[in-house]
Design an enzyme around this catalytic site. Structure first.
Site, PDB file in Angstrom:
ATOM      1  CB  ALA A 287      12.572 -19.989  -4.478  1.00 58.50           C
TER       2      ALA A 287
ATOM      3  CG  ASN B 264       4.573  -4.736  -6.820  1.00 54.77           C
ATOM      4  OD1 ASN B 264       4.123  -4.376  -7.708  1.00 54.77           O
ATOM      5  ND2 ASN B 264       4.236  -5.123  -5.797  1.00 54.77           N
TER       6      ASN B 264
ATOM      7  NE  ARG C  55       0.823  -3.166  -5.929  1.00 55.64           N
ATOM      8  CZ  ARG C  55      -0.300  -2.730  -5.401  1.00 55.64           C
ATOM      9  NH1 ARG C  55      -0.581  -1.407  -5.419  1.00 55.64           N
ATOM     10  NH2 ARG C  55      -1.193  -3.637  -4.934  1.00 55.64           N
TER      11      ARG C  55
ATOM     12  CG  ASP D 111      15.913 -15.689  -2.292  1.00 52.46           C
ATOM     13  OD1 ASP D 111      16.711 -14.710  -2.594  1.00 52.46           O
ATOM     14  OD2 ASP D 111      14.594 -16.133  -2.206  1.00 52.46           O
TER      15      ASP D 111
ATOM     16  N   GLY E 286      11.592 -16.064  -0.358  1.00 46.09           N
ATOM     17  CA  GLY E 286      10.939 -14.843   0.133  1.00 46.09           C
ATOM     18  C   GLY E 286       9.497 -15.380   0.647  1.00 46.09           C
TER      19      GLY E 286
ATOM     20  CB  ILE F 253       5.727 -11.406  -8.850  1.00 44.27           C
ATOM     21  CG1 ILE F 253       5.077 -12.945  -9.599  1.00 44.27           C
ATOM     22  CG2 ILE F 253       4.782 -11.375  -7.648  1.00 44.27           C
ATOM     23  CD1 ILE F 253       5.253 -14.166  -8.713  1.00 44.27           C
TER      24      ILE F 253
ATOM     25  NE  ARG G 116      -5.202  -8.239  -3.189  1.00 43.34           N
ATOM     26  CZ  ARG G 116      -4.228  -7.756  -3.249  1.00 43.34           C
ATOM     27  NH1 ARG G 116      -3.683  -6.886  -4.439  1.00 43.34           N
ATOM     28  NH2 ARG G 116      -3.470  -7.792  -2.485  1.00 43.34           N
TER      29      ARG G 116
ATOM     30  CG  ASP H 263      -4.529  -6.032  -9.909  1.00 43.33           C
ATOM     31  OD1 ASP H 263      -4.383  -5.982  -8.412  1.00 43.33           O
ATOM     32  OD2 ASP H 263      -3.508  -5.681 -10.795  1.00 43.33           O
TER      33      ASP H 263
ATOM     34  CG  HIS I  28      -0.282  -4.990  -9.643  1.00 38.52           C
ATOM     35  ND1 HIS I  28      -1.251  -5.661  -9.186  1.00 38.52           N
ATOM     36  CD2 HIS I  28       1.078  -5.276  -8.900  1.00 38.52           C
ATOM     37  CE1 HIS I  28      -1.001  -6.142  -8.012  1.00 38.52           C
ATOM     38  NE2 HIS I  28       0.191  -5.764  -7.671  1.00 38.52           N
TER      39      HIS I  28
HETATM   40  C1  LMR Z   1      -0.382  -6.520  -3.853  1.00 41.62           C
HETATM   41  O1  LMR Z   1      -0.936  -6.421  -4.782  1.00 41.62           O
HETATM   42  O2  LMR Z   1      -0.861  -6.871  -2.925  1.00 41.62           O
HETATM   43  C2  LMR Z   1       1.120  -6.882  -4.177  1.00 41.62           C
HETATM   44  O3  LMR Z   1       1.359  -5.991  -5.545  1.00 41.62           O
HETATM   45  C3  LMR Z   1       2.164  -6.508  -3.058  1.00 41.62           C
HETATM   46  C4  LMR Z   1       1.978  -4.895  -2.843  1.00 41.62           C
HETATM   47  O4  LMR Z   1       2.991  -4.328  -2.214  1.00 41.62           O
HETATM   48  O5  LMR Z   1       0.598  -4.402  -2.691  1.00 41.62           O
END
Ligand code: LMR
Length: 340
Positions: A33, A143, A111, A58, A35, A141, A177, A174, A201
């Site tokens: 938490a 990576n 990643r 954390d 970060g 979450i 975006r 994703d 991802h």
């Molecule tokens: C992202 O999609 O922005 C995240 O997974 C962080 C990254 O390392 O790209």
């Protein structure tokens, strides 16, 4: 196949908060938490009236974050705990555990390069979750999501505690975006745009199904190729812009909170809540985990909506993505098996 109704359900899932009666308030823990993602995520969660108890953890610097958000005038209580031991945070069980713990990438890294640092972190957290809160819905979450979700599942499986429908890799960013960039190109309001995302991802494995966008858009040729490339490589766009200061944190926190809030609404009995996430999946015979649109329910994933029908171009992208995704999954599974 994605019906029009399901697409509409998915766009309804974007609605942020749920109505909450006192007796349906839930507990949520954030591991990592303090970060870059953890802090804005904690703030967004504190604003949700469906959360009765927010537990933040954390390994360092979390007391300040916990105390800070605890002053916000929403009804949830905030408890913070620190150190390597997660007992305090997870004992007694929490409804949802969100994990942004671990290192972000630097320019020039992808990643997958984070595997060596973050695999052990995910493994240790999974052990603690298996021991103290195996019934939680777990959102990863950190990576590389494509490899860490298999690690978490393997650890839970070896403890006899795996409920695959309760472990989700967060790929909501994703979708976020894709909606933003498609709206930009097609001159639409992003809040009205829904696009199914499949694959994984990472740049090589994200496959946006633009042909299934709602409302339908007509984007072709070079414009389409550029749009898909931008969606796939959007994480790199942020890493580059941050110029050595990490990766996406604010949009990641927003996207993760969107998934948490969708789950809270499903837990509280709302039906037809659709979000995409990376989960254990029977969709393909030789790929055990896949991001697809899902209907969420009281137990996490209620129904996997699968990959649906793709355009020829999307099929080609999907096949390329599967070659990489298999390797990512195997890497995670091997790591877990070697450690267990
Ligand atoms: C992202 O999609 O922005 C995240 O997974 C962080 C990254 O390392 O790209």
């Amino acid at each position: 196949m994605f019906s029009r109704r399901l697409i509409l359900m998915a766009s309804m899932a974007k609605r942020f908060y749920c109505e909450c009666k006192k007796n349906t308030k839930r507990s949520v823990a954030v591991i990592g938490a303090a970060g870059g993602v953890g802090q804005p995520l904690t703030l967004l969660l504190k604003l949700n009236p469906c959360i009765g108890e927010l537990k933040v953890h954390d390994i360092v610097n979390v007391a300040g974050v916990g105390t800070d958000v605890s002053h916000i005038e929403t009804a949830s209580t905030v408890k913070h705990s620190t150190g390597k031991d997660l007992t305090e945070t997870l004992k007694g069980g929490v409804d949802i555990i969100v994990v942004p713990a671990g290192s972000p990438r630097k320019p020039g890294q992808n990643r997958e390069d984070l595997f060596n640092t973050n695999a052990q972190i995910a493994f240790d957290i999974a052990k603690a979750m298996a021991q103290h809160s195996p019934q939680s819905i777990i959102l990863i979450i950190t990576n590389p999501v494509n490899s860490l979700v298999p690690i978490v599942c393997e650890v839970l499986k070896s403890a006899g505690k795996l409920c695959p429908e309760r472990v989700l890799g967060v790929s909501t960013l994703d979708s976020v975006r894709a909606a933003t960039f498609i709206a930009e190109v097609a001159c639409l309001d992003p809040k009205d745009v829904t696009v199914p995302l499949v694959g994984g991802h990472s740049a090589k494995t994200i496959v946006p199904l633009i042909s299934k966008t709602h409302p339908q858009v007509c984007i072709e040729g070079e414009k389409l190729c550029n749009l898909i490339k931008r969606i796939k490589e959007a994480g790199d766009e942020v890493v580059k812009a941050k110029d050595g200061k990490g990766s996406a944190t604010l949009s990641t926190a927003y996207a993760a909170s969107r998934l948490v809030f969708a789950i809270l609404r499903a837990l509280n009995g709302e039906s037809n809540i659709v979000e995409s996430a990376f989960v254990k999946s029977d969709e393909l015979p030789d790929v055990d985990y896949l991001a697809t649109p899902l209907i969420l329910g009281k137990n996490g994933v209620e129904k996997n909506l699968g990959i649906g029908k793709m355009s020829e171009y999307e099929q080609k992208l999907f096949c390329e993505a599967m070659t990489q995704l298999k390797k990512d999954i195997e890497l995670g599974e091997k790591f877990a098996t070697d450690q267990l």
